[in-house]
Every structure is written in structure tokens, then in C-alpha cells.
Design an enzyme around this catalytic site. Structure first.
Site, PDB file in Angstrom:
ATOM      1  N   HIS B 189       0.568  -1.131   0.069  1.00 11.43           N
ATOM      2  CA  HIS B 189       0.051  -0.081  -0.104  1.00 11.43           C
ATOM      3  C   HIS B 189       0.914   1.386  -0.094  1.00 11.43           C
ATOM      4  CE1 HIS B 189      -4.263   0.358   0.001  1.00 11.43           C
ATOM      5  NE2 HIS B 189      -4.299   1.325   0.857  1.00 11.43           N
ATOM      6  N   CYS B 500      -6.546  -2.933 -13.663  1.00 10.57           N
ATOM      7  CA  CYS B 500      -6.343  -1.729 -13.066  1.00 10.57           C
ATOM      8  C   CYS B 500      -5.211  -2.030 -11.695  1.00 10.57           C
ATOM      9  CB  CYS B 500      -7.662  -1.038 -12.380  1.00 10.57           C
ATOM     10  SG  CYS B 500      -8.290  -2.435 -11.343  1.00 10.57           S
TER      11      CYS B 500
END
Lengths: 90, 584
Positions: B189, B500
Site C-alpha cells: 500500500h 487496474c
């Protein structure tokens, strides 16, 4: 001193966001404002106090105000609670 | 000295090291000599509170355009200004004649203990905010190093063991030249956020925090994934030249940014951006993104702690949709679980095989409806599409279509405007969704492939485990064949297919994905210019030849090497690395 008992009308009760709304309102007045759940009484201008009260939806709390603008203070804070903090009601 | 790690965000930077160590505070009980010193100590406490308050109000200004950010800061300020808590600390200072740090930390310990005993999990979670405010105050009182970063005039290289997403989100790009960490992976992340902000980053460096001393000069190469500590003169000159070249390339690409993405033979490819926060819309536009291909929404839950209302959802989506219109905005419903946003969730032996994505949402339909209703209402701009994560079963799509119709009917009855033709899609992230896609597709208008999860589920490799991270490879033939199959199934039923995942943002993967027939790409905003340039370097036919050759090769390494040889030289502007995006 002015006192009123009201029921917490929203589903999730007085969690962080509602506590913040109560503290902000109570801090607008000169009077001392207190909230009690029957066991503990906390200062309504203290965010940590109001949060540790952890008043659940549907429970009754007693709000009291004492000072030069106690009527207005009681009215103002009760209004915030009664509005259900703009959240889903029970 | 040169330390090899994993490239996590492209770019080259140099600057002095700033070590961010998450150490525990050592608060010592210091006795005061008497009332005079206590009075000075009270003043020091109040000044510190004022100073933290000033910091918070500056922070509030910088997140002014983000409602959820503003709410968080306002809440922190109320905690900071709590009169009862301040009273307790001040009383302890005057009564017991102890220093402010000690009095404060005693109060914090009491409060934390009280919070741990509370039954309500929502309130219990706020202990983290109290700790945060307490830390800020203690740091100021003790004068620790974090403050120095804010004061340092020149941009520094942030060196840390690991950074949480909130650490990264709080970074001011003007102060941080680059990020280097001991741990983390190229798809973590943190890496995704650093790329989003355009800050070069190298992660998984092992023990860089043990090697670097404060103020050491560091060269960070976020393209090839290495760091040079105290470079020799030639290394420094080389880095300066490489950096200048990189910035020049970036600049010329930025000039082309507003042109649409087109292949060499003039085929338009929809190139959009993945975003995490509404504030990123500006960057997307600046970088020339033609829409939002993935709007992650988990931050709403993370910042509102489960009390978000339909109105909260609506306002956030409506703002982004309005700002991007007429370009499309794909809003993905909550994808909690896995490795992210797990507070309050039961422990699971295999979280990635457990409670995550729609599996959670479908269990609390009331909450789910709020989000769907918020999205449908934002569709009034005509450019919103909705996307659901972690779909594996046809029953899930049936239930979702029911929910979407129910919510739509409700809005019609109430006369609230929305786009009745809003496209509905889902993420393809598991081999189940790939192999049974023909059965799932009738319930969707489009699909988007999440290559990170698809790779990890296909190869049975946990990308966060350093023991197997080298097996994680989106170029593995098994992954490419699945992408190929998704495109075939999708086009057979007349549905468009997007990608994506992180792979779409790897310049090397562009000819492969186009050649396999992928219709749309969605990438971090910062890499849009690179990807656009890459798209323009190939015709559909030449890309198809590369893709079909790739499908015949036996290993990911062979495939990367082959694509690299076809790509190298085509785009001298883009700094390529044949290992880019892959673990060691």
C-alpha cells in the site's frame, strides 16, 4: 442548576462523532454542563469524558447545566442529542 | 556503499538522510524544585499545547478540501483541548511537583486503560487518536527528531523500517525527496501511495535503517531499486546527471499529457487513474488521466470508523464525479479484509482466503445499501460506473444486481435523480472468476482485472512474505494466459475488459496487455505520461505479435526479456528495467 433526562435516539449511541458535536455545543456556553448515565457523571466539555460514558442508543442520560447561561446551555445541548446527530435513528 | 532493494516508485533523488525511528518514549520523572518551577512548567505545557494546536490547524487548512480529513483533524483538536484532561495534568504538576512530560504520560496511561475497558468497539478504537495526540505533545515537549523534518529547509530522504499508509499520506511532498524502507514490497500500500504522490521509493532494503546515519547523503534510484549511501564523487555526478535526464523526460511528457492515449496506428486507448483519496483528482487531471479507472473507497470507513452515512458516501462520490465529468469514474465498493483495514475484524489463519470484499458487504446489506445508494445518487453526472471486488460466485452477482435494482427503484420512487443506465462491473482477481467468467459476465457490463490479487491467487504466493516474494511474478505464463482468457470471454459477450492492477502501470507490460486485447488501462496518476508514451510506440498489430510470442514462452523471465528486447530503444525517454515491478 437545570436538569433534564433524555433518551439517546440514534442507533449507534454517543460514539466519537456525536461526542464531538456535544462537546463543541457545550463549549459555547459559560455554564458548566454535565452528562450522567446514572453511574458516572462527566463534564460535557471534555471529549474524553463524554466518550468514556459510551451511552448506547436507547439509553437515558441526564443532562445538567449550572451557571449564568444555564437555561440556554441545557437547551442547546439537549437539542444536539435529540437531533440524533444526523444519524440513523432507532 | 550501494544497497539493493526493490523499486517501489520511479524517479531518482538525492539528499540528506532523515531517520524516522519509531522508538518508545523514555519519559523520566523529573522533580521540580518548587512553586516557581511548577509555574514555568505549566507555561511550557500550555505553550506546547498551543504549538500542537497551531500545527493541527495548519494541517486542517491543507486538508480543507477533504471533508473526512477535516473531521479527523477537528477531532484531534478537541482531544488536545480537553479541559478536564489538561486540568488533571496541571494539577499533578503543581501538587506533585513533577515535570510536564511525566504528568502527561501518567494521564495518558490512565486514559488508555479506561478506554481499553470500554465495551463499544467504535469508541475503543479512538484510543489510537488519543495516543496520536499524546505522542505529538510528548514529542514537542521532549524535542525529538520528527519535528526536525518539518523544520529542515531542504528536501530529505526519509529512511524508516516501514511506513504505514497514514504515515505516507501525511508526508509533505515538498519536504521529502524520496522514501527508503527496510521492509515492504513493490505492491504494498505504501508503494502504491508513494507512486501516487510521485515520490521515488525503494523498499525491502533489509537493514537500511541500521546502515545509514542521520545527515548521510543518499542517492535513491527508484527505477532500478537501489540506494547509494555517501556516494563517491563520480557516483554523485552520475546520479545528478541521471536525475536531470529523468526530470527532463518527465517535463516533455507532461507537455504531451493532455493529448489522448493513442497507439501508433491511431487506436484510442482509455487511460485512466487509480485513486485513493478525492484530493488526487487534481493530480489525475494534471497528468492527463482520462477518467478514474479505480476509486478505492476504503478510506471512508478508515476515517469514519463505521459511522459513515449515505450522505457521507454521496458527497464524496458526487464531488469526484462532478470534477471529472464527462470522463468516467469507476467507484469500487468497500474492499476491506485481506491485508488492509482489519480493525475489529476477527483473526483468520488465511485472511486473503477469508472475509474480504463483497463477502463482508453482502453480510451487512444495510451498510452496503448506503454505499450503493451514495454511488447511484452520484451517477446523476452521467459518468459513474460501479465495480464490486472479490467476486467468485454467480450467487454474489445475482444478489448484487438485486440490491442495485432495489436501491434504484427506491430512488425513482423518491424522485431522486440518478443514471438508470449506470454500468455495473466487477473485479477479476481469482482463478475462479477467470475460468467461470462466461457464467458471471451476463450480470455485468464490464470487468477490470486486478493483477496483484490475480497473480497472488494464481501462483499461491503471498506477496507480503519475503520467503516466497521472488515467486511473485505477474509475467508468469499462468497469469498471462488468464488475462488472455478474460479478454476472450469478455469480448465474446461484448463486454469491455480493463486492467487496474500495478501491472498496468509497468511500461514493459503495456505492449503485452494491448496485444492481448485489453481495452482500458488504469494506473497511478504519476505514471500516466510514461504509459501514454509507451502506448504511442506500438501499433495494435505489433503489440499482438509481442503478446502471442509471450504466450509461447515458458517462464516469466523469458517473457520479460523478450518484451524488453522489443521495447528497448522504442521509447528512449522511458527508463526501463527488465526487472521492474518484480521481486528480487
Amino acid at each position: 442548576m437545570k436538569t433534564r433526562a433524555i433518551t439517546v435516539p440514534n442507533k449507534l449511541g454517543i460514539h466519537a462523532r456525536p461526542a464531538a458535536l456535544i462537546v463543541r455545543k457545550a463549549s459555547e456556553y459559560l455554564s458548566e454542563v454535565f452528562i450522567s448515565n446514572g453511574v458516572d457523571e462527566v463534564n460535557a466539555k471534555s471529549i474524553m469524558g463524554v466518550m468514556t460514558l459510551a451511552a448506547a442508543g436507547g439509553t437515558t442520560v441526564k443532562i445538567s447545566a449550572e451557571g449564568p447561561d444555564e437555561e440556554k446551555a441545557l437547551e442547546g445541548v439537549c437539542e444536539v442529542v435529540e437531533s440524533g446527530f444526523g444519524e440513523e435513528m432507532l | 556503499m550501494r544497497v539493493q532493494g526493490v523499486a517501489a516508485s520511479p524517479g531518482i533523488a538525492l539528499g540528506p538522510a532523515f531517520l524516522l525511528k519509531s522508538k518508545d518514549f523514555k519519559v523520566v520523572r523529573r522533580e521540580l524544585s518548587g512553586a516557581d518551577e511548577a509555574a514555568r512548567e505549566l507555561k511550557r505545557l500550555r505553550d506546547t499545547i498551543d504549538s500542537v494546536d497551531a500545527d493541527l490547524s495548519r494541517l486542517a487548512k491543507s486538508v480543507e478540501h477533504v471533508a473526512e480529513g477535516r473531521q479527523i483533524v477537528e477531532f484531534l483538536r478537541l482531544l488536545l483541548r480537553d479541559p478536564v484532561m489538561q486540568g488533571e495534568v496541571e494539577q499533578r504538576i503543581t501538587d506533585e511537583l513533577v515535570c510536564a512530560e511525566f504528568a502527561l504520560s501518567v494521564m495518558l496511561q490512565d486514559v488508555m486503560a479506561r478506554f481499553r475497558e470500554l465495551d463499544d468497539p467504535y469508541i475503543r478504537e479512538r484510543a489510537a487518536d488519543i495516543r496520536d495526540v499524546g505522542r505529538r505533545l510528548l514529542e514537542k515537549l521532549l524535542g525529538t527528531e520528527k519535528e526536525a523534518l518539518a523544520r529542515s529547509g531542504e528536501p530529505m530522504v526519509l529512511v524508516a523500517g516501514d511506513l504505514s499508509p497514514s504515515d505516507v499520506a501525511g508526508i509533505d511532498t515538498g519536504q521529502v525527496a524520496a522514501i527508503v524502507t527496510d521492509r515492504g514490497g513493490s505492491t504494498s500500500h505504501t508503494a502504491i501511495l508513494a507512486r501516487g504522490m510521485g515520490i521515488p521509493a525503494v523498499v525491502a532494503l533489509g537493514n537500511i535503517t541500521g546502515v545509514v546515519s542521520p545527515r548521510d547523503t543518499l542517492v535513491v534510484d527508484g527505477i532500478h531499486g537501489f540506494v547509494v549511501v555517501n556516494p563517491a564523487r563520480e557516483e554523485l555526478e552520475y546520479a545528478r546527471a541521471a536525475r536531470a535526464e529523468y526530470l527532463e523526460v518527465k517535463r516533455s511528457m507532461a507537455e504531451d499529457a493532455q493529448k489522448p492515449a493513442e497507439t501508433a496506428d491511431g487506436v484510442r486507448i482509455e487511460l485512466s487513474a487509480n485513486i485513493e483519496f478525492p484530493r488526487e483528482v487534481e493530480q489525475v487531471k494534471r497528468c492527463g488521466g482520462q477518467g478514474i479507472g479505480l476509486f478505492r473507497t476504503e478510506f471512508i470507513r478508515a476515517s469514519m470508523h463505521g459511522v459513515e452515512t449515505e450522505e457521507d458516501h454521496f458527497h464524496i462520490y458526487d464531488r469526484v464525479a462532478g470534477a471529472m465529468a464527462p470522463d468516467p469514474v469507476i467507484i469500487r465498493t468497500y474492499d476491506m479484509g485481506g491485508d488492509k483495514f482489519r480493525p475489529g475484524m476477527a483473526r483468520e489463519a488465511n485472511p486473503f482466503l477469508g472475509y474480504r470484499g463483497v463477502r463482508i458487504c453482502l453480510d451487512s446489506p444495510d451498510e452496503f445499501r448506503k454505499q450503493i445508494r451514495g454511488i447511484l445518487r452520484a451517477s446523476r453526472h452521467g459518468n459513474v460506473r460501479i465495480m464490486f471486488p472479490m467476486i467468485t460466485h454467480v450467487e454474489q452477482m445475482r444478489r448484487i444486481r438485486e440490491l442495485v435494482s432495489e436501491v434504484g427503484d427506491g430512488l425513482s420512487r423518491e424522485g431522486i435523480p440518478f443514471d438508470a443506465g449506470m454500468q455495473v462491473g466487477f473485479m477479476v482477481e481469482t482463478p475462479a472468476a477467470v475460468t467461470a467468467l462466461d457464467l458471471l459476465l451476463p450480470y455485468a457490463d464490464f470487468v477490470s482485472i486486478g493483477t496483484n490479487d490475480l497473480t497472488q491467487y494464481t501462483l499461491a504466493v503471498d506477496r507480503g512474505s519475503p520467503l516466497v516474494a521472488d515467486l511473485y511474478d505477474p509475467y508468469h505464463p499462468a497469469v498471462l494466459r488468464q488475462i488472455d482468457q478474460v479478454v476472450r470471454f469478455g469480448h465474446a459477450q461484448g463486454k469491455w475488459v480493463g486492467v487496474c492492477g500495478v501491472m498496468a502501470g509497468d511500461p514493459l507490460a503495456v505492449p503485452l496487455l494491448l496485444g492481448l486485447g485489453v481495452d482500458k488501462l488504469s494506473v497511478a496518476a504519476a505514471v500516466i505520461p510514461d504509459i501514454k508514451k509507451m502506448i504511442s510506440a506500438f501499433t495494435i498489430e505489433s503489440a499482438a505479435r509481442i503478446a502471442s510470442e509471450a504466450l509461447s514462452l515458458p517462464t516469466g523471465r523469458d517473457i520479460r526479456a523478450m518484451v524488453y528486447s522489443r521495447v528497448a530503444g522504442k521509447c528512449p525517454g522511458i527508463l526501463l528495467d527488465e526487472n521492474l515491478g518484480i521481486g528480487r
